[in-house]
Scaffold this motif. Structure first.
Motif, PDB file in Angstrom:
ATOM      1  N   TRP A 176       8.474  62.470  72.696  1.00  0.00           N
ATOM      2  CA  TRP A 176       8.505  61.042  73.042  1.00  0.00           C
ATOM      3  C   TRP A 176       9.392  60.808  74.266  1.00  0.00           C
ATOM      4  O   TRP A 176       9.043  60.009  75.141  1.00  0.00           O
ATOM      5  CB  TRP A 176       8.962  60.209  71.857  1.00  0.00           C
ATOM      6  N   VAL A 213       8.044  59.048  77.639  1.00  0.00           N
ATOM      7  CA  VAL A 213       8.667  57.836  78.178  1.00  0.00           C
ATOM      8  C   VAL A 213       9.267  58.097  79.553  1.00  0.00           C
ATOM      9  O   VAL A 213       9.216  57.250  80.452  1.00  0.00           O
ATOM     10  CB  VAL A 213       9.740  57.306  77.202  1.00  0.00           C
ATOM     11  N   CYS A 255      10.994  47.819  73.811  1.00  0.00           N
ATOM     12  CA  CYS A 255       9.644  48.315  74.103  1.00  0.00           C
ATOM     13  C   CYS A 255       8.769  48.358  72.862  1.00  0.00           C
ATOM     14  O   CYS A 255       7.785  49.106  72.815  1.00  0.00           O
ATOM     15  CB  CYS A 255       9.725  49.719  74.708  1.00  0.00           C
ATOM     16  N   HIS A 273       4.216  50.345  74.322  1.00  0.00           N
ATOM     17  CA  HIS A 273       4.111  51.803  74.303  1.00  0.00           C
ATOM     18  C   HIS A 273       3.121  52.254  75.378  1.00  0.00           C
ATOM     19  O   HIS A 273       1.929  51.972  75.304  1.00  0.00           O
ATOM     20  CB  HIS A 273       3.626  52.289  72.943  1.00  0.00           C
ATOM     21  N   PHE A 297      12.447  51.320  70.619  1.00  0.00           N
ATOM     22  CA  PHE A 297      11.039  51.315  70.228  1.00  0.00           C
ATOM     23  C   PHE A 297      10.915  51.063  68.734  1.00  0.00           C
ATOM     24  O   PHE A 297      11.723  51.545  67.937  1.00  0.00           O
ATOM     25  CB  PHE A 297      10.379  52.658  70.550  1.00  0.00           C
ATOM     26  N   PHE A 326       8.019  51.667  65.725  1.00  0.00           N
ATOM     27  CA  PHE A 326       6.769  52.348  65.410  1.00  0.00           C
ATOM     28  C   PHE A 326       6.117  51.740  64.167  1.00  0.00           C
ATOM     29  O   PHE A 326       5.414  52.423  63.419  1.00  0.00           O
ATOM     30  CB  PHE A 326       7.015  53.846  65.210  1.00  0.00           C
ATOM     31  N   LYS A 382       1.997  48.673  65.985  1.00  0.00           N
ATOM     32  CA  LYS A 382       2.362  48.946  67.380  1.00  0.00           C
ATOM     33  C   LYS A 382       1.384  49.926  68.024  1.00  0.00           C
ATOM     34  O   LYS A 382       0.584  50.578  67.352  1.00  0.00           O
ATOM     35  CB  LYS A 382       3.784  49.510  67.465  1.00  0.00           C
ATOM     36  N   CYS A 421       1.701  52.940  69.392  1.00  0.00           N
ATOM     37  CA  CYS A 421       1.827  54.239  68.723  1.00  0.00           C
ATOM     38  C   CYS A 421       2.483  53.982  67.373  1.00  0.00           C
ATOM     39  O   CYS A 421       3.646  54.332  67.162  1.00  0.00           O
ATOM     40  CB  CYS A 421       2.645  55.211  69.575  1.00  0.00           C
ATOM     41  N   MET A 443       0.397  60.012  69.134  1.00  0.00           N
ATOM     42  CA  MET A 443       0.772  59.879  70.540  1.00  0.00           C
ATOM     43  C   MET A 443      -0.125  60.708  71.456  1.00  0.00           C
ATOM     44  O   MET A 443      -0.245  60.422  72.644  1.00  0.00           O
ATOM     45  CB  MET A 443       2.247  60.239  70.754  1.00  0.00           C
ATOM     46  N   LEU A 495      -2.528  58.112  72.547  1.00  0.00           N
ATOM     47  CA  LEU A 495      -2.000  56.796  72.910  1.00  0.00           C
ATOM     48  C   LEU A 495      -2.607  56.272  74.212  1.00  0.00           C
ATOM     49  O   LEU A 495      -3.041  55.108  74.273  1.00  0.00           O
ATOM     50  CB  LEU A 495      -0.473  56.849  73.021  1.00  0.00           C
TER      51      LEU A 495
END
Length: 370
Positions: free
Chosen positions: A48, A52, A160, A164, A182, A184, A188, A190, A245, A248
């Protein structure tokens, strides 16, 4: 009257796209015999962070916990102020106040994000940070926010939760502030299959602090250096997030296509369609329209009669909630945010939505006469 049953968000459709991979990952984690802070969490954090564009990522139990921990790391406490959009979800404000800080609300702009032209006037000697909430899947004007923050020596925290995979001038949301948070939650971009969250940063010191705080204030078992909390992303959720992800960007592209269909097809003069800020893109976490003339609730009911589910994000601005009555704000304190709360309506938006369903939403919105 013709009708179709269309949910505002259908998570089962998204699951069905890669169901076998999700099932296989759950079995893999269960068979491993390690269920908290194991290989899946470590690997997800690395993946992740790379996605990002930050050096570090620490998984936590929820997006709210990520905010709470972030502001604690930054030293926000009683007497400190954090600037935040007046139309943000209340969890954003809770991340500030649980640490003892005070929200300094700023009106939203035409993109439903914080109006950067109003931030400067909200800065006081007590201001310590700006919380940039990328609402509904679109980045704030991070250049302008960063410029104000640098001039006044303020931290910038990105929320955020709804962004995502978004970008601001080519850089991913979550890599643009000092710390990014973030969620999850399943809805959302992801989304996990339960609660989950993360903090991302380029600071090894802040990352280390987040890991200590999330685990009872302990870096080493039974050696507690601070009063921490139990906020750990579990192995199953981390594993499932690793699967999701991978898709995503593809899922975001699909949502962009749905939004494009709405943009092209909706022509009702009572409806103000969402706009995308120049320099930003949108993952369309929500497709949020504004309804003119006090007709929002009537449109919501009309769509419900035609089987189209909708959600209001959000009907009560934080400053008017019972939870924050103690702040002393009354009706009219932030008229733009309050007007938006009476106008916004989120149309169905989810992966796996069929062309027929999209057409029915468009037809139904255009059929409304108020």
């Amino acid at each position: 009257m013709k009708s179709m049953q269309i949910m505002p968000n259908n998570l089962k459709r998204q699951y069905d796209l890669h169901a076998e991979e999700y099932r296989a990952k759950v079995c893999e984690v269960l068979d491993s015999g390690w269920y908290v802070l194991g290989r899946e969490v470590v690997t997800f954090e690395s993946e992740w962070a790379a996605y990002v564009g930050t050096a570090h990522c620490a998984g936590v139990a929820s997006g709210l916990d990520a905010l709470i921990i972030a502001f604690r790391i930054l030293g926000i406490h009683e007497g400190d102020e954090v600037i935040v959009a007046a139309n943000a979800y209340i969890a954003c404000v809770m991340g500030i106040t649980i640490n003892g800080g005070t929200p300094a609300f700023v009106e939203p702009d035409e993109y439903n994000n914080i109006d950067v032209t109003r931030i400067e006037e909200a800065v006081t000697p007590r201001t310590k940070a700006i919380l940039a909430v990328h609402l509904f899947g679109q980045c704030c004007d991070m250049d302008a926010i960063r410029e104000v923050a640098d001039r006044h020596s303020l931290y910038v925290v990105e929320d955020c939760a709804q962004a995502h995979g978004n970008h601001w001038h080519g850089k991913r949301a979550g890599s643009l502030g000092d710390i990014s948070c973030f969620s999850f939650y399943p809805s959302k971009g992801c989304g996990a299959f339960g609660d989950g969250g993360a903090l991302c940063t380029n600071s090894p010191e802040w990352d280390a602090q987040a890991r200590v705080i999330r685990n009872y204030g302990s870096e080493r078992r039974y050696h507690n250096s601070v009063v921490g909390m139990n906020s750990r992303l579990d192995e199953i959720q981390a594993g499932l997030l690793r699967v999701k992800m991978r898709y995503l960007d593809e899922m975001n592209e699909e949502r962009c296509a749905i939004a494009a269909a709405y943009n092209a097809g909706i022509s009702n003069p009572l409806v103000i369609k969402p706009k995308v800020r120049p320099g930003a893109d949108s993952s369309w976490h929500q497709y949020v329209i504004h309804v003119r003339g006090g007709k929002r609730d009537a449109l919501k009911e009309f769509l419900a009669q035609r089987g189209v589910g909708t959600i209001i994000h959000y009907p009560i601005p934080p400053h008017l909630s019972e939870a924050y009555r103690y702040l002393g704000f009354g009706s009219g304190s932030f008229p733009i945010a309050e007007r938006a709360a009476g106008e916004v309506l989120s149309l169905p938006m989810y992966n796996g939505m069929t062309a027929e369903e999209q057409s029915w939403v468009i037809e139904s919105v255009n059929a409304f006469e108020g």
